[in-house]
Every structure is written in C-alpha cells, then in structure tokens.
Write a protein that holds these residues in place. Structure first.
Motif, PDB file in Angstrom:
ATOM      1  N   GLN A  85      -9.514   5.154 -52.330  1.00 41.00           N
ATOM      2  CA  GLN A  85      -9.106   5.630 -51.010  1.00 41.00           C
ATOM      3  C   GLN A  85      -9.970   6.816 -50.630  1.00 41.00           C
ATOM      4  OE1 GLN A  85      -4.916   6.439 -50.847  1.00 41.00           O
ATOM      5  NE2 GLN A  85      -4.381   4.479 -51.735  1.00 41.00           N
ATOM      6  N   ARG A  86     -10.453   6.811 -49.375  1.00 37.89           N
ATOM      7  CA  ARG A  86     -11.299   7.895 -48.873  1.00 37.89           C
ATOM      8  C   ARG A  86     -10.824   8.281 -47.473  1.00 37.89           C
ATOM      9  NH1 ARG A  86     -16.373   4.165 -50.187  1.00 37.89           N
ATOM     10  NH2 ARG A  86     -16.386   4.428 -52.419  1.00 37.89           N
ATOM     11  N   LEU A  87     -10.707   9.580 -47.244  1.00 39.18           N
ATOM     12  CA  LEU A  87     -10.380  10.055 -45.905  1.00 39.18           C
ATOM     13  C   LEU A  87     -11.608   9.907 -45.015  1.00 39.18           C
ATOM     14  CD1 LEU A  87      -8.463  13.388 -46.643  1.00 39.18           C
ATOM     15  CD2 LEU A  87      -7.564  11.059 -46.486  1.00 39.18           C
ATOM     16  N   LEU A  88     -11.418   9.505 -43.768  1.00 38.04           N
ATOM     17  CA  LEU A  88     -12.528   9.401 -42.822  1.00 38.04           C
ATOM     18  C   LEU A  88     -12.760  10.769 -42.201  1.00 38.04           C
ATOM     19  CD1 LEU A  88     -11.771   6.409 -43.251  1.00 38.04           C
ATOM     20  CD2 LEU A  88     -12.483   6.042 -40.900  1.00 38.04           C
ATOM     21  N   GLY A 110     -18.353  11.770 -50.379  1.00 39.21           N
ATOM     22  CA  GLY A 110     -18.364  12.930 -51.259  1.00 39.21           C
ATOM     23  C   GLY A 110     -16.965  13.476 -51.434  1.00 39.21           C
ATOM     24  N   THR A 111     -16.903  14.645 -52.064  1.00 35.09           N
ATOM     25  CA  THR A 111     -15.627  15.314 -52.311  1.00 35.09           C
ATOM     26  C   THR A 111     -15.594  16.614 -51.530  1.00 35.09           C
ATOM     27  OG1 THR A 111     -15.534  14.366 -54.535  1.00 35.09           O
ATOM     28  CG2 THR A 111     -14.114  16.270 -54.103  1.00 35.09           C
ATOM     29  N   CYS A 112     -14.504  16.847 -50.822  1.00 32.35           N
ATOM     30  CA  CYS A 112     -14.347  18.082 -50.058  1.00 32.35           C
ATOM     31  C   CYS A 112     -14.157  19.249 -51.020  1.00 32.35           C
ATOM     32  CB  CYS A 112     -13.148  17.952 -49.118  1.00 32.35           C
ATOM     33  SG  CYS A 112     -12.751  19.498 -48.260  1.00 32.35           S
ATOM     34  N   SER A 113     -14.947  20.293 -50.833  1.00 29.12           N
ATOM     35  CA  SER A 113     -14.827  21.471 -51.707  1.00 29.12           C
ATOM     36  C   SER A 113     -13.586  22.295 -51.365  1.00 29.12           C
ATOM     37  CB  SER A 113     -16.083  22.341 -51.605  1.00 29.12           C
ATOM     38  OG  SER A 113     -16.222  22.854 -50.293  1.00 29.12           O
ATOM     39  N   CYS A 115     -10.369  20.996 -50.371  1.00 32.77           N
ATOM     40  CA  CYS A 115      -9.081  20.445 -50.803  1.00 32.77           C
ATOM     41  C   CYS A 115      -9.207  19.381 -51.887  1.00 32.77           C
ATOM     42  CB  CYS A 115      -8.321  19.877 -49.602  1.00 32.77           C
ATOM     43  SG  CYS A 115      -9.121  18.446 -48.836  1.00 32.77           S
ATOM     44  N   GLY A 116     -10.442  19.013 -52.233  1.00 35.41           N
ATOM     45  CA  GLY A 116     -10.657  18.035 -53.295  1.00 35.41           C
ATOM     46  C   GLY A 116     -10.504  16.585 -52.869  1.00 35.41           C
ATOM     47  N   SER A 117     -10.302  16.327 -51.581  1.00 35.41           N
ATOM     48  CA  SER A 117     -10.156  14.949 -51.105  1.00 35.41           C
ATOM     49  C   SER A 117     -11.493  14.226 -51.152  1.00 35.41           C
ATOM     50  CB  SER A 117      -9.652  14.930 -49.659  1.00 35.41           C
ATOM     51  OG  SER A 117      -8.361  15.466 -49.569  1.00 35.41           O
ATOM     52  N   THR A 118     -11.465  12.943 -51.474  1.00 37.61           N
ATOM     53  CA  THR A 118     -12.640  12.108 -51.355  1.00 37.61           C
ATOM     54  C   THR A 118     -12.761  11.723 -49.889  1.00 37.61           C
ATOM     55  OG1 THR A 118     -12.345  11.245 -53.589  1.00 37.61           O
ATOM     56  CG2 THR A 118     -13.759   9.978 -52.125  1.00 37.61           C
ATOM     57  N   VAL A 119     -13.948  11.942 -49.298  1.00 39.97           N
ATOM     58  CA  VAL A 119     -14.144  11.673 -47.880  1.00 39.97           C
ATOM     59  C   VAL A 119     -15.348  10.753 -47.683  1.00 39.97           C
ATOM     60  CG1 VAL A 119     -13.089  13.834 -47.124  1.00 39.97           C
ATOM     61  CG2 VAL A 119     -15.539  13.756 -47.528  1.00 39.97           C
ATOM     62  N   THR A 120     -15.354  10.070 -46.556  1.00 38.08           N
ATOM     63  CA  THR A 120     -16.469   9.231 -46.147  1.00 38.08           C
ATOM     64  C   THR A 120     -16.708   9.448 -44.664  1.00 38.08           C
ATOM     65  OG1 THR A 120     -17.390   6.978 -46.188  1.00 38.08           O
ATOM     66  CG2 THR A 120     -15.048   7.177 -45.656  1.00 38.08           C
ATOM     67  N   SER A 121     -17.938   9.221 -44.226  1.00 37.39           N
ATOM     68  CA  SER A 121     -18.283   9.405 -42.817  1.00 37.39           C
ATOM     69  C   SER A 121     -19.578   8.667 -42.519  1.00 37.39           C
ATOM     70  CB  SER A 121     -18.457  10.895 -42.497  1.00 37.39           C
ATOM     71  OG  SER A 121     -18.709  11.096 -41.115  1.00 37.39           O
ATOM     72  N   ASN A 122     -19.902   8.588 -41.247  1.00 34.50           N
ATOM     73  CA  ASN A 122     -21.211   8.072 -40.846  1.00 34.50           C
ATOM     74  C   ASN A 122     -22.280   9.146 -41.021  1.00 34.50           C
ATOM     75  OD1 ASN A 122     -19.934   9.369 -38.354  1.00 34.50           O
ATOM     76  ND2 ASN A 122     -22.081   9.217 -37.769  1.00 34.50           N
ATOM     77  N   ALA A 123     -21.866  10.406 -41.084  1.00 36.03           N
ATOM     78  CA  ALA A 123     -22.793  11.536 -41.073  1.00 36.03           C
ATOM     79  C   ALA A 123     -22.869  12.209 -42.438  1.00 36.03           C
ATOM     80  CB  ALA A 123     -22.345  12.557 -40.023  1.00 36.03           C
ATOM     81  N   LYS A 124     -24.071  12.689 -42.780  1.00 36.95           N
ATOM     82  CA  LYS A 124     -24.228  13.433 -44.035  1.00 36.95           C
ATOM     83  C   LYS A 124     -23.499  14.764 -44.001  1.00 36.95           C
ATOM     84  CE  LYS A 124     -28.396  11.577 -46.049  1.00 36.95           C
ATOM     85  NZ  LYS A 124     -27.740  11.157 -47.280  1.00 36.95           N
ATOM     86  N   ARG A 125     -23.367  15.353 -42.820  1.00 34.99           N
ATOM     87  CA  ARG A 125     -22.607  16.592 -42.652  1.00 34.99           C
ATOM     88  C   ARG A 125     -21.361  16.251 -41.856  1.00 34.99           C
ATOM     89  NH1 ARG A 125     -24.817  21.746 -43.457  1.00 34.99           N
ATOM     90  NH2 ARG A 125     -22.653  22.239 -43.022  1.00 34.99           N
ATOM     91  N   ALA A 126     -20.202  16.431 -42.472  1.00 31.36           N
ATOM     92  CA  ALA A 126     -18.945  16.031 -41.846  1.00 31.36           C
ATOM     93  C   ALA A 126     -17.889  17.103 -42.091  1.00 31.36           C
ATOM     94  CB  ALA A 126     -18.484  14.687 -42.408  1.00 31.36           C
ATOM     95  N   ILE A 127     -16.788  16.992 -41.369  1.00 29.82           N
ATOM     96  CA  ILE A 127     -15.673  17.928 -41.491  1.00 29.82           C
ATOM     97  C   ILE A 127     -14.482  17.191 -42.093  1.00 29.82           C
ATOM     98  CG2 ILE A 127     -14.082  19.436 -40.231  1.00 29.82           C
ATOM     99  CD1 ILE A 127     -16.996  20.392 -40.125  1.00 29.82           C
ATOM    100  N   CYS A 128     -13.933  17.749 -43.149  1.00 30.91           N
ATOM    101  CA  CYS A 128     -12.768  17.149 -43.785  1.00 30.91           C
ATOM    102  C   CYS A 128     -11.593  17.156 -42.795  1.00 30.91           C
ATOM    103  CB  CYS A 128     -12.384  17.925 -45.044  1.00 30.91           C
ATOM    104  SG  CYS A 128     -10.886  17.294 -45.854  1.00 30.91           S
ATOM    105  N   GLY A 136     -20.883  18.321 -47.323  1.00 29.85           N
ATOM    106  CA  GLY A 136     -22.197  17.703 -47.449  1.00 29.85           C
ATOM    107  C   GLY A 136     -22.031  16.411 -48.208  1.00 29.85           C
ATOM    108  N   LEU A 137     -22.301  15.280 -47.566  1.00 29.85           N
ATOM    109  CA  LEU A 137     -22.075  13.973 -48.169  1.00 29.85           C
ATOM    110  C   LEU A 137     -23.396  13.324 -48.559  1.00 29.85           C
ATOM    111  CD1 LEU A 137     -19.360  12.707 -45.652  1.00 29.85           C
ATOM    112  CD2 LEU A 137     -19.052  14.066 -47.723  1.00 29.85           C
ATOM    113  N   THR A 138     -23.326  12.377 -49.484  1.00 31.39           N
ATOM    114  CA  THR A 138     -24.537  11.672 -49.924  1.00 31.39           C
ATOM    115  C   THR A 138     -24.366  10.174 -49.772  1.00 31.39           C
ATOM    116  OG1 THR A 138     -23.750  11.568 -52.197  1.00 31.39           O
ATOM    117  CG2 THR A 138     -25.126  13.436 -51.604  1.00 31.39           C
TER     118      THR A 138
END
Length: 138
Positions: A85-88, A110-113, A115-128, A136-138
């Motif tokens: 599961q990944r937060l958008l 990546g992982t939000c620094s 809150c520790g949530s695993t997140v996904t996005s279309n963008a390398k730089r995203a907001i949890c 910063g996502l990879t």
C-alpha cells in the motif's frame, strides 16, 4: 508527448453498484464531475485531490482526532498475493515552479521522512498527503 488516455474500470466485485441512478437528485452533476476527473492526467488528478481531500477531512473532523483523507494505491502481486500500500503524494508545485512535474504515471516512490508512510507520485518531488512533508522520490 503523447496524450493521456484515462483508463476507466468499474469493479463490481468491490461493492460498486451498476444499477441505474440517473433519476437521483444531483446525479447528472456528479456524473459530469466524474467524467471531468477521469479526463485528467494523473498529475492533474492528484493536484485536484490536493485541493479537495484536506477540505473534506476538515469538514467532517472530530476535534478529538486527527482526520486525514488520502488516496491509497494497493498493489497485489498476482503470483504470490503479496500486497503493498502506498499513499498517493501530491506533486510539489513549489519545487516545479507552479507546475506538476512530468506526468509519467505513478512511477516514483519512497518513504516520507516526516511520518514514515510509503508514498508514490508522478513527480520525483512530492508532498506527503498525510503530514505535508516534502518527499524526494526515486
């Protein structure tokens, strides 16, 4: 750049009714809104949800609790049944000069620094969407 073609799927196994509801009050407006949302690219859709979900959460908030409304991507491995599961996460518009980043689907993760949530996005730089921390996502 290719034009985004939204994929629309209705999951009848998830309890979504396929009955006709066109005579219900407001149904035409909701159907029009749904069509407009389905026409958006993923980046545009996430930006709209960035504007809507926090407001809806605040409207229905219990003051004794923190109330977050988020979108979650659920990935199920069809071979072994493992579930992720990944937060958008919203594109970081400040980082992209007001833009939404490159729309390449939900391929960054990546992982939000904060809150520790695993997140996904279309963008390398995203907001949890849970805590508002830039990621910063990879």
């Amino acid at each position: 750049m290719t034009e985004h073609q939204p994929m629309i799927a209705v999951r009848t196994d998830a309890g979504i009714s396929t009955d006709s509801h066109e005579n219900q009050p407001g149904e035409a407006q909701r159907a029009e809104l749904a069509a407009a949302l389905n026409a958006l690219s993923m980046a545009e859709f996430l930006d709209v949800m960035r504007r809507v979900l926090p407001v809806q959460a605040a409207n229905d908030a219990d003051p004794a609790f923190r109330n977050d409304l988020v979108l979650v991507e659920i990935l199920t491995d069809l071979d072994d049944g493992d579930v992720e599961q990944r937060l958008l996460a919203w594109p970081d518009r400040d980082h992209y000069g007001g833009g939404l980043g490159i729309d390449q689907g939900l391929c960054e993760e990546g992982t939000c620094s904060g809150c520790g949530s695993t997140v996904t996005s279309n963008a390398k730089r995203a907001i949890c969407p849970r805590c508002g921390t830039p990621c910063g996502l990879t």
